[in-house]
Scaffold this active site. Structure first.
Site, PDB file in Angstrom:
ATOM      1  CG  ASP A   1     -31.921 -14.019  19.425  1.00  0.00           C
ATOM      2  OD1 ASP A   1     -31.343 -14.072  20.034  1.00  0.00           O
ATOM      3  OD2 ASP A   1     -31.877 -12.181  19.367  1.00  0.00           O
TER       4      ASP A   1
ATOM      5  NE  ARG B   1     -33.177 -20.800  22.186  1.00  0.00           N
ATOM      6  CZ  ARG B   1     -32.409 -19.972  22.481  1.00  0.00           C
ATOM      7  NH1 ARG B   1     -31.025 -19.323  22.074  1.00  0.00           N
ATOM      8  NH2 ARG B   1     -32.424 -18.508  22.126  1.00  0.00           N
ATOM      9  CB  VAL B   2     -31.943 -22.413  16.470  1.00  0.00           C
ATOM     10  CG1 VAL B   2     -30.854 -20.686  15.774  1.00  0.00           C
ATOM     11  CG2 VAL B   2     -30.745 -23.294  16.416  1.00  0.00           C
TER      12      VAL B   2
ATOM     13  CB  THR C   1     -25.089 -12.903  23.532  1.00  0.00           C
ATOM     14  OG1 THR C   1     -26.145 -14.006  23.724  1.00  0.00           O
ATOM     15  CG2 THR C   1     -25.501 -12.566  22.401  1.00  0.00           C
TER      16      THR C   1
ATOM     17  CB  THR D   1     -28.278  -9.450  23.557  1.00  0.00           C
ATOM     18  OG1 THR D   1     -27.656 -10.518  24.514  1.00  0.00           O
ATOM     19  CG2 THR D   1     -28.240  -8.089  24.372  1.00  0.00           C
TER      20      THR D   1
HETATM   21  N1  ASP Z   1     -30.650 -13.549  22.250  1.00  0.00           N
HETATM   22  C1  ASP Z   1     -29.597 -15.210  22.761  1.00  0.00           C
HETATM   23  C2  ASP Z   1     -30.173 -16.294  22.590  1.00  0.00           C
HETATM   24  O1  ASP Z   1     -31.729 -16.103  22.976  1.00  0.00           O
HETATM   25  C3  ASP Z   1     -29.025 -14.971  24.244  1.00  0.00           C
HETATM   26  C4  ASP Z   1     -28.697 -13.924  25.310  1.00  0.00           C
HETATM   27  O2  ASP Z   1     -29.362 -12.510  24.484  1.00  0.00           O
HETATM   28  O3  ASP Z   1     -28.207 -13.488  25.997  1.00  0.00           O
HETATM   29  O4  ASP Z   1     -29.705 -17.511  22.287  1.00  0.00           O
END
Ligand code: ASP
Length: 360
Positions: free
Chosen positions: A252, A249-250, A221, A272
């Site tokens: 953070d 799905r959503v 991310t 992240t």
């Molecule tokens: N935080 C991101 C999510 O859950 C994924 C990530 O940071 O790798 O969509």
């Protein structure tokens, strides 16, 4: 011009030094001569956690494990130069006297266009073999923000998030309506095949054949935080989410206060990690609140949430957290955090391996 990053990775960049000198105002604005001194850009321990001072801008490429030897020298170079190009794009905006909002949008766009990161081109696949993209952006001066969730056809979701902020009366738009809003506002639209990369497809197939590899679930991310010459801060985050996530799905990343937050009184932060737990923990805002109401330093507040509270809720992750005085914290409870920053004297540091990123 920027030097090519090298392992280690402290690079004085004299050509941009003067432009950055005004980016941190207050008592130090323009007062410090450019030194290009790598020691001045090195992390130090203060208030029980790691902090870097005099930072103008930072970017991240996701929380996760990247042990030395796990990638080829070419891949290492690709990660480092991607982070560097993102910083360079952001700092160019600041040097032109533009707001930190422009800087974080420009930096995240570079990382969205880079197939090595899980955002825009190169985003991970959901269970249906599609990309659903999430992004958000926030301005610290007035806490205006914009976000999009589950977009399918917008080439640069971070620019759509900004458009939601500036051209709609809403904060968060999702799915088809968000893509239509992009079309109506001239944000480049693309077909899903643009986002395809073989590596992410292979990760989806692996995740569908249990046991899934934990390393395939979270990673890469992107996000950015910056301070401009008016001492305004901003934050931005963009992601494809988690490999093999359920359709709809959503995470953070588009949730203001969970994955992204900016407030001139406290900090700009991009998170992240496992998004569900960052939402439950209201992670980004918790760090801001600890600073605002508890008087904690950015490094202490960020370390508390990222390395104690989030793991206590059952997940791991990391963040880049920048206060308006240029203090950067990069805590993570994962093995590593891919990130890079640039300091006022023009020194760039890229950190991609576990042993380059102190955890607190
Ligand atoms: N935080 C991101 C999510 O859950 C994924 C990530 O940071 O790798 O969509």
């Amino acid at each position: 011009m920027f030097s090519r990053p090298q392992r280690g990775i402290l690079i004085p960049l004299a050509a941009i030094t003067l432009g950055l000198a005004g980016a941190l105002s207050g008592s130090t604005a323009g007062a410090v001569a450019p030194t290009g001194d790598p020691a001045a850009a090195a992390p130090e321990t203060a208030d029980g956690a790691t902090v870097v001072r005099n930072v103008v801008m930072a970017v991240h490429g996701g929380a996760g494990s990247l042990p030395r030897g796990s990638i080829t020298p070419e891949q290492e170079q690709a990660f480092r130069s991607g982070l560097e190009r993102a910083l360079r794009a952001g700092v160019a905006a600041i040097n032109e006297g533009r707001p930190s909002l422009d800087a974080v949008e420009a930096a995240v766009r570079v990382l969205e266009d880079d197939p090595n990161f899980n955002a825009g081109k190169g985003a991970v696949f959901n269970t249906d073999g599609e990309q659903e993209l999430d992004a958000s952006i926030m301005n610290g001066r007035d806490q205006r923000s914009g976000a999009v969730a589950g977009v399918h056809n917008t080439k640069n979701p971070i620019s759509l998030a900004r458009m939601v902020m500036e051209r709609s009366r809403h904060v968060l738009m999702a799915g088809r309506g968000a893509d239509i809003f992009a079309l109506q506002n001239g944000v480049p639209y693309t077909t899903q095949d643009y986002f395809f990369t073989q590596r992410r497809w292979d990760a989806l197939i692996a995740a569908k054949n249990p046991p899934p590899s934990a390393a395939d679930l979270v990673g890469e991310t992107v996000g950015a935080v910056a301070i401009d010459r008016n001492r305004d801060i901003a934050a931005a985050t963009s992601t494809g989410g988690l490999t093999n996530k359920l359709v709809g799905r959503v995470g953070d990343s588009p949730i203001i206060g969970a994955g992204t937050y900016a407030n001139n009184r406290t900090l700009a932060i991009s998170c992240t990690g496992t998004g569900e737990v960052f939402i439950r923990g209201v992670a980004a805002y918790d760090i801001s609140a600890q600073m605002e109401y508890g008087g904690r330093s950015v490094q202490r507040a960020a370390a508390n949430v990222i390395t104690e509270k989030i793991p206590a809720l059952g997940a791991t992750g990391g963040a880049i957290a920048l206060d308006p005085n240029g203090r950067l914290a990069t805590p993570h409870s994962t093995d590593g955090l891919i990130n890079a920053y640039i300091t006022r004297d023009g020194t760039i540091v890229t950190r991609i391996y576990n042993d380059e990123t102190p955890p607190r």
